[in-house]
Enzyme design. Structure first.
Site, PDB file in Angstrom:
ATOM      1  N   CYS A  87     -15.650   1.514 -27.509  1.00  0.00           N
ATOM      2  CA  CYS A  87     -17.014   2.034 -27.589  1.00  0.00           C
ATOM      3  C   CYS A  87     -17.597   2.210 -26.188  1.00  0.00           C
ATOM      4  O   CYS A  87     -18.514   1.484 -25.791  1.00  0.00           O
ATOM      5  CB  CYS A  87     -17.866   1.089 -28.409  1.00  0.00           C
ATOM      6  N   GLU A  88     -17.027   3.092 -25.422  1.00  0.00           N
ATOM      7  CA  GLU A  88     -17.459   3.378 -24.050  1.00  0.00           C
ATOM      8  C   GLU A  88     -17.152   4.843 -23.773  1.00  0.00           C
ATOM      9  O   GLU A  88     -16.022   5.283 -24.040  1.00  0.00           O
ATOM     10  CB  GLU A  88     -16.625   2.589 -23.019  1.00  0.00           C
ATOM     11  N   TYR A 111      -0.496  -1.948 -11.755  1.00  0.00           N
ATOM     12  CA  TYR A 111      -1.925  -2.089 -12.055  1.00  0.00           C
ATOM     13  C   TYR A 111      -2.239  -1.513 -13.441  1.00  0.00           C
ATOM     14  O   TYR A 111      -3.303  -0.953 -13.669  1.00  0.00           O
ATOM     15  CB  TYR A 111      -2.785  -1.462 -10.945  1.00  0.00           C
ATOM     16  N   ARG A 152      -7.004   2.200 -14.806  1.00  0.00           N
ATOM     17  CA  ARG A 152      -7.057   2.992 -13.569  1.00  0.00           C
ATOM     18  C   ARG A 152      -7.803   4.324 -13.693  1.00  0.00           C
ATOM     19  O   ARG A 152      -8.601   4.650 -12.818  1.00  0.00           O
ATOM     20  CB  ARG A 152      -5.640   3.213 -13.015  1.00  0.00           C
ATOM     21  N   TYR A 183     -10.794   3.816 -11.212  1.00  0.00           N
ATOM     22  CA  TYR A 183     -10.551   4.453  -9.905  1.00  0.00           C
ATOM     23  C   TYR A 183     -10.555   5.975  -9.986  1.00  0.00           C
ATOM     24  O   TYR A 183     -10.158   6.631  -9.014  1.00  0.00           O
ATOM     25  CB  TYR A 183      -9.168   4.057  -9.363  1.00  0.00           C
ATOM     26  N   GLY A 195       0.775  -1.236   0.000  1.00  0.00           N
ATOM     27  CA  GLY A 195       0.000   0.000   0.000  1.00  0.00           C
ATOM     28  C   GLY A 195       0.806   1.285   0.000  1.00  0.00           C
ATOM     29  O   GLY A 195       0.219   2.366  -0.062  1.00  0.00           O
ATOM     30  N   PRO A 226       5.154  -4.658  -0.787  1.00  0.00           N
ATOM     31  CA  PRO A 226       4.995  -3.500  -1.662  1.00  0.00           C
ATOM     32  C   PRO A 226       4.857  -3.917  -3.133  1.00  0.00           C
ATOM     33  O   PRO A 226       5.557  -4.808  -3.603  1.00  0.00           O
ATOM     34  CB  PRO A 226       6.313  -2.740  -1.455  1.00  0.00           C
TER      35      PRO A 226
HETATM   36  C1  LIG Z   1      -2.785  -8.312   0.492  1.00  0.00           C
HETATM   37  C2  LIG Z   1      -2.123  -7.301  -0.369  1.00  0.00           C
HETATM   38  N1  LIG Z   1      -0.815  -7.088  -0.227  1.00  0.00           N
HETATM   39  C3  LIG Z   1      -0.157  -6.192  -0.986  1.00  0.00           C
HETATM   40  C4  LIG Z   1      -0.813  -5.448  -1.944  1.00  0.00           C
HETATM   41  C5  LIG Z   1      -0.018  -4.491  -2.762  1.00  0.00           C
HETATM   42  O1  LIG Z   1      -0.394  -3.190  -2.606  1.00  0.00           O
HETATM   43  P1  LIG Z   1       0.501  -2.059  -3.244  1.00  0.00           P
HETATM   44  O2  LIG Z   1       0.678  -2.393  -4.686  1.00  0.00           O
HETATM   45  O3  LIG Z   1      -0.262  -0.807  -3.087  1.00  0.00           O
HETATM   46  O4  LIG Z   1       1.784  -2.026  -2.516  1.00  0.00           O
HETATM   47  C6  LIG Z   1      -2.191  -5.612  -2.117  1.00  0.00           C
HETATM   48  C7  LIG Z   1      -2.894  -4.805  -3.104  1.00  0.00           C
HETATM   49  O5  LIG Z   1      -4.062  -4.716  -3.214  1.00  0.00           O
HETATM   50  C8  LIG Z   1      -2.871  -6.579  -1.314  1.00  0.00           C
HETATM   51  O6  LIG Z   1      -4.178  -6.795  -1.469  1.00  0.00           O
END
Ligand SMILES: Cc1ncc(COP(=O)(O)O)c(C=O)c1O
Length: 443
Positions: free
Chosen positions: A367-368, A396, A324, A328, A248, A286
């Site tokens: 087509c969106e 992502y 994304r 999002y 995260g 990460p």
């Molecule tokens: C359990 C878990 N670990 C790690 C991550 C990786 O997150 P990030 O790419 O933000 O570091 C995620 C992403 O959704 C996750 O669900």
């Protein structure tokens, strides 16, 4: 400039003589060799970010497991595995990739709310480091597979610390109402019920609060809650050997706008230092913070058109290539590879103050109406055929790409200094129908 100006050099994509380069190569020559749309990765950037995390957390020597859902290309996984990274996987497919890329099983952790029996078997046979369990029923399923195979495994219970990471609601994963893990209050009864299983050794806690978490405070709250839980579990005879604090950490979508590894470490390490001395093993997962800034989506403007007072740049990449922005409402900085009039951006930001910019919606071919990469941006004037870079697209991006509208998946290329390697060939129309059958298979 954002509030974190201390890490200007987040990547190795830079303009030289008015032309965007990735390490030693310019993106015009990459486009002529590989076509568009393509994901271009800088290996130095990915390795730099892994190193920054390792150095920031060195005092607690965590097992760093690259979260391969963020970018699962084999060559990227291999690059990071070779640099010593472990892998965080969430499916049998990701486990297969991690092992195929050369990651040691002993450095793999496996999370996910819906592991199937074959996936559990695959994980146990591989001998991974830690299986993260998300519900009572899942524990029962894992224990029964372990018994059938006679193979044990260290397990961590994923707890839901009920912390708000202040990110998009789709990627908020550690609040009470999310589907992940079990409530922290239920953890004690979970350990009381399952904590003595001889094969599925419940000896860890796992949390992942969301992604991206743009401030450090939610980690402090989450880790403190997890440590309190460790203590009350210890009082009941359950020794916690692993604390997996998930992923995260943010990436720099705008220059200087996110904390860096050292900022996260500054709040997390002091909480864990003493525990680690006493034998606790910490895991980090990460994904984005390693690979987002290491990738650019390279696309070509197919057409420009004016509609009322709106100007559209219609590109060969869209929500099928990079989901994304549409999924999002995520911001990705976009800028031409060779900007008109040499207008190199002073920084990557939502607002760029340069003269003679044009207001434009950068959209895809699908087509969106939701098929866009960047809305209402001020960009240097572009013409048909120009190349455009969508920055910080390494995480992502390709891993969420789809074949919607039957558009083949793009190529992925890895740059190392002056060397260019195609790490995923562009799909063809034949690839689109490879698993389909005109007649259908009678079963
Ligand atoms: C359990 C878990 N670990 C790690 C991550 C990786 O997150 P990030 O790419 O933000 O570091 C995620 C992403 O959704 C996750 O669900």
């Amino acid at each position: 400039m954002g509030q974190y100006p201390h890490h200007l050099h987040m990547d190795h994509f830079e303009y030289r003589s008015g032309l965007l380069h990735c390490e030693g190569l310019d993106l015009e020559s990459i486009a002529s060799r590989c076509g568009t749309p393509s994901y271009i990765y800088s290996s130095r950037t990915a390795l730099d970010h892994l190193k920054r995390i390792r150095e920031a957390f060195v005092e607690i020597d965590p097992l760093i497991c690259f979260s391969i859902k963020s970018c699962s290309n084999l060559a990227i996984c291999r690059l990071l595995a070779t640099a010593g990274s472990g892998m965080d996987v969430v499916s049998g497919g990701e486990l297969f990739r991690a092992l195929a890329a050369g990651c040691e099983a002993a450095k793999i952790v496996y999370a996910g709310v819906g592991k199937t029996e074959p996936e559990i078997e695959q994980a146990l046979r591989a001998g991974i480091a830690l299986l993260n369990i998300e519900s009572e029923e899942e524990f029962v399923a894992v224990a029964s597979v372990a018994k059938r195979l006679g193979i044990g495994c260290a397990c961590a219970l994923r707890v839901n610390p009920d912390v708000d990471p202040h990110t998009h609601r789709y990627t908020t994963t550690g609040k009470r109402e999310s589907k992940f893990g079990v409530d922290i209050e239920r953890a004690k009864s979970f350990f009381a019920r399952f904590g003595k299983d001889p094969l599925c050794r419940l000896e860890g806690l796992h949390l992942h609060i969301g992604s991206p978490v743009g401030t450090t405070e939610p980690y402090a709250i989450g880790v403190r809650k997890a440590l309190e839980l460790c203590d009350s579990l210890a009082a009941e005879g359950h020794l916690i050997k692993w604390l997996d604090i998930g992923g995260g950490f943010a990436a720099d979508y705008e220059t200087g706008n996110s904390p860096c590894a050292a900022d996260y470490a500054a709040v997390i390490v002091p909480l864990l230092r003493e525990r680690v001395r006493q034998g606790l093993r910490v895991v980090l997962e990460p994904g984005r913070s390693i690979i987002a800034n290491a990738g650019v989506l390279l696309t070509r403007v197919l057409y420009r058109k004016q509609s009322g007072d709106k100007c559209f740049a219609i590109c060969d990449a869209g929500m099928n290539t990079l989901l994304r922005p549409s999924h999002y409402e995520a911001f990705h900085f976009a800028w031409p590879v060779r900007p008109a009039g040499g207008m190199v951006p002073p920084m990557r930001s939502k607002t760029i103050n340069l003269p003679n910019l044009e207001r434009v919606d950068v959209v895809g071919p699908l087509c969106e109406t939701g098929d866009f990469l960047a809305l209402d941006r001020r960009l240097p004037p572009m013409k048909q055929g120009d190349l455009l870079a969508i920055f910080a697209a390494g995480a992502y991006g390709m891993s969420m790409a789809s074949r919607y509208n039957s558009v083949p998946l793009p190529a992925e290329v890895l740059v190392h200094e002056n060397e260019l390697r195609i790490i995923r060939t562009r799909e063809t129309n034949e690839d689109l129908v490879r698993h389909e059958s005109l007649e259908g298979l009678l079963v």
